[in-house]
Design an enzyme around this catalytic site. Structure first.
Site, mmCIF file in Angstrom:
data_model
loop_
_atom_site.group_PDB
_atom_site.id
_atom_site.type_symbol
_atom_site.label_atom_id
_atom_site.label_comp_id
_atom_site.label_asym_id
_atom_site.label_seq_id
_atom_site.Cartn_x
_atom_site.Cartn_y
_atom_site.Cartn_z
ATOM 1 N N GLU A 53 0.828 -1.209 0.000
ATOM 2 C CA GLU A 53 0.000 0.000 0.000
ATOM 3 C C GLU A 53 0.860 1.256 0.000
ATOM 4 O O GLU A 53 0.534 2.248 -0.659
ATOM 5 C CB GLU A 53 -0.925 -0.004 1.221
ATOM 6 C CG GLU A 53 -1.896 -1.172 1.243
ATOM 7 C CD GLU A 53 -1.389 -2.390 1.984
ATOM 8 O OE1 GLU A 53 -2.198 -3.110 2.589
ATOM 9 O OE2 GLU A 53 -0.152 -2.625 1.952
ATOM 10 N N CYS A 80 -2.694 -4.495 7.009
ATOM 11 C CA CYS A 80 -2.365 -4.734 8.415
ATOM 12 C C CYS A 80 -2.913 -3.606 9.287
ATOM 13 O O CYS A 80 -3.101 -2.473 8.836
ATOM 14 C CB CYS A 80 -0.858 -4.875 8.594
ATOM 15 S SG CYS A 80 0.098 -3.413 8.104
ATOM 16 N N CYS A 89 -0.859 -0.293 7.699
ATOM 17 C CA CYS A 89 -1.281 0.207 6.387
ATOM 18 C C CYS A 89 -2.720 0.714 6.413
ATOM 19 O O CYS A 89 -3.083 1.601 5.636
ATOM 20 C CB CYS A 89 -1.121 -0.883 5.333
ATOM 21 S SG CYS A 89 0.602 -1.302 5.004
ATOM 22 N N GLU A 291 14.436 -32.363 -0.036
ATOM 23 C CA GLU A 291 15.094 -32.939 -1.213
ATOM 24 C C GLU A 291 15.606 -34.364 -0.998
ATOM 25 O O GLU A 291 16.236 -34.920 -1.874
ATOM 26 C CB GLU A 291 16.241 -32.033 -1.680
ATOM 27 C CG GLU A 291 15.762 -30.766 -2.383
ATOM 28 C CD GLU A 291 16.771 -30.238 -3.400
ATOM 29 O OE1 GLU A 291 17.823 -30.865 -3.588
ATOM 30 O OE2 GLU A 291 16.491 -29.193 -4.002
ATOM 31 N N ALA A 294 15.208 -40.902 0.298
ATOM 32 C CA ALA A 294 13.956 -41.630 0.113
ATOM 33 C C ALA A 294 13.243 -41.893 1.439
ATOM 34 O O ALA A 294 12.012 -41.773 1.534
ATOM 35 C CB ALA A 294 14.243 -42.937 -0.609
ATOM 36 N N LYS A 295 13.994 -42.244 2.476
ATOM 37 C CA LYS A 295 13.386 -42.552 3.777
ATOM 38 C C LYS A 295 12.721 -41.321 4.375
ATOM 39 O O LYS A 295 11.603 -41.386 4.894
ATOM 40 C CB LYS A 295 14.452 -43.105 4.734
ATOM 41 C CG LYS A 295 13.900 -43.526 6.083
ATOM 42 C CD LYS A 295 15.009 -44.098 6.970
ATOM 43 C CE LYS A 295 14.455 -44.482 8.345
ATOM 44 N NZ LYS A 295 15.525 -45.037 9.229
ATOM 45 N N LEU A 297 11.683 -38.578 2.760
ATOM 46 C CA LEU A 297 10.542 -38.213 1.929
ATOM 47 C C LEU A 297 9.341 -39.113 2.215
ATOM 48 O O LEU A 297 8.208 -38.644 2.344
ATOM 49 C CB LEU A 297 10.921 -38.312 0.446
ATOM 50 C CG LEU A 297 11.882 -37.239 -0.077
ATOM 51 C CD1 LEU A 297 12.530 -37.699 -1.382
ATOM 52 C CD2 LEU A 297 11.164 -35.917 -0.279
ATOM 53 N N GLN A 298 9.595 -40.425 2.334
ATOM 54 C CA GLN A 298 8.507 -41.358 2.605
ATOM 55 C C GLN A 298 7.884 -41.106 3.976
ATOM 56 O O GLN A 298 6.669 -41.285 4.164
ATOM 57 C CB GLN A 298 9.011 -42.796 2.514
ATOM 58 C CG GLN A 298 7.896 -43.835 2.464
ATOM 59 C CD GLN A 298 7.075 -43.732 1.176
ATOM 60 O OE1 GLN A 298 7.597 -43.832 0.078
ATOM 61 N NE2 GLN A 298 5.768 -43.514 1.330
#
Length: 352
Positions: A53, A80, A89, A291, A294-295, A297-298
């Site tokens: 704003e 806000c 604002c 990133e 695999a373990k 992420l799973q």
């Protein structure tokens, strides 16, 4: 309302220019319109500095300043109403004697959450809330997830072969790094890094790949690096410990903070991920790109602690002996596209 939608869309276009620079604040755009003519535009450009704003009103040319009270102010998010790093604002809008404000959606932050709209209406200002709420909330999905779920927005990412392997296996089931992404998708991954507050890996990924986890192939900041290393097995000369970015190591041994290196001690008992994400929430980390490996992420998938999944598949690469990619269910395809021989899929959860 069609006219309102057009200017709210413009607000979102402007807000996007702040991506990667305003978190943990939301991305916000503002447009000031008089008789179907835009006389001012602005967006939140950097965390801790002026909001959309302010930039919008300051952009009005001297010859148009007297039109401000008669103009309509469009904002993608509720203004806000509290003193933070900048003044409210909503007070600025009242001060400028603007009589009509069109707002994309209500702010989820507890110190705002409707109070900005209330302050404007109490000052006699007409406030319009249309049917753009879902679109505007999706636009600031990281911000809304952070405040409503009290955890960072979680993006899972991995690269896989055409037969869904993320690494090759040597003797004794040891994994070996596999180059899957091409030059274009690799640059895209670094762009993704620049857009998130943090990037996370587990101990095995650090040991295997020795990644620096920095944003080298795109413009913008480096994300905070988060490493899960329960017993502190990663050598101190590993790339993840260089001074290019702040690093947080979740472990069970010590709790220290020195310059850009934070050892954060957690219990590693039941609900480890929830405990870890709670710490990240209190550290004001709004989003995390996970990133691997695999373990890890799973684990996020199994515990339904994810908001988005990005999979890069090399359509030309097949290996016989490899580590299987994570298995993801209860998801729908939101977007997909091709970069040379890489197929990129963006998935969202369907049940939570």
């Amino acid at each position: 309302m069609k006219e309102h939608s057009l200017y709210i869309q413009r607000c979102l276009q402007l807000a996007q220019l702040g991506a990667g620079n305003v978190a943990p604040n939301p991305m916000v755009g503002a447009v000031l319109v008089y008789n179907n003519r835009i006389i001012g535009e602005g967006w939140h450009q950097k965390y801790g500095e002026a909001h959309a704003e302010v930039h919008c009103i300051n952009s009005v040319k001297p010859t148009d300043r007297d039109l401000i009270p008669q103009a309509t102010l469009y904002i993608s998010l509720e203004p806000c109403s509290h003193f933070g790093k900048t003044p409210p604002c909503s007070d600025l809008i009242i001060q400028e004697k603007i009589q009509k404000v069109v707002i994309g959606c209500v702010d989820a932050f507890v110190k705002v959450n409707g109070s900005g709209i209330e302050k404007l209406r109490n000052a006699g200002i007409e406030v319009v809330l249309g049917d753009w709420s879902k679109e505007c909330k999706d636009f600031n999905k990281r911000f809304f997830t952070f405040h409503l779920k009290k955890r960072p927005y979680i993006i899972l990412k991995w690269a896989q072969t055409a037969n869904k392997k993320i690494a090759s296996l040597k003797q004794h089931n040891e994994t070996e790094r596999l180059l899957i992404t091409n030059e274009l998708s690799n640059r895209l991954v670094h762009k993704w890094r620049s857009q998130e507050a943090a990037i996370m890996i587990g101990k095995n990924t650090a040991l295997l790949d020795n990644p620096s986890l920095t944003n080298r192939n795109w413009t913008g900041k480096n994300p905070i690096r988060i490493l899960i290393d329960k017993n502190l097995e990663i050598a101190e000369n590993s790339a993840v410990f260089n001074k290019e970015a702040k690093t947080i190591i979740f472990n069970q041994q010590k709790d220290t903070l020195k310059e850009n290196l934070h050892f954060c001690k957690i219990s590693f008992e039941d609900n480890t991920l929830k405990e870890l994400l709670s710490h990240c929430y209190h550290l004001n980390i709004q989003s995390i790109l996970v990133e691997g490996g695999a373990k890890l992420l799973q684990s996020f998938i199994n515990e339904n602690l994810w908001d988005e999944c990005r999979i890069v598949t090399n359509k030309d690469l097949i290996i016989e002996n490899g580590l299987s990619a994570p298995l993801i269910e209860n998801a729908y395809l939101e977007e997909d596209f091709v970069l040379l021989n890489n197929h990129i899929e963006i998935l969202k959860p369907t049940q939570f």
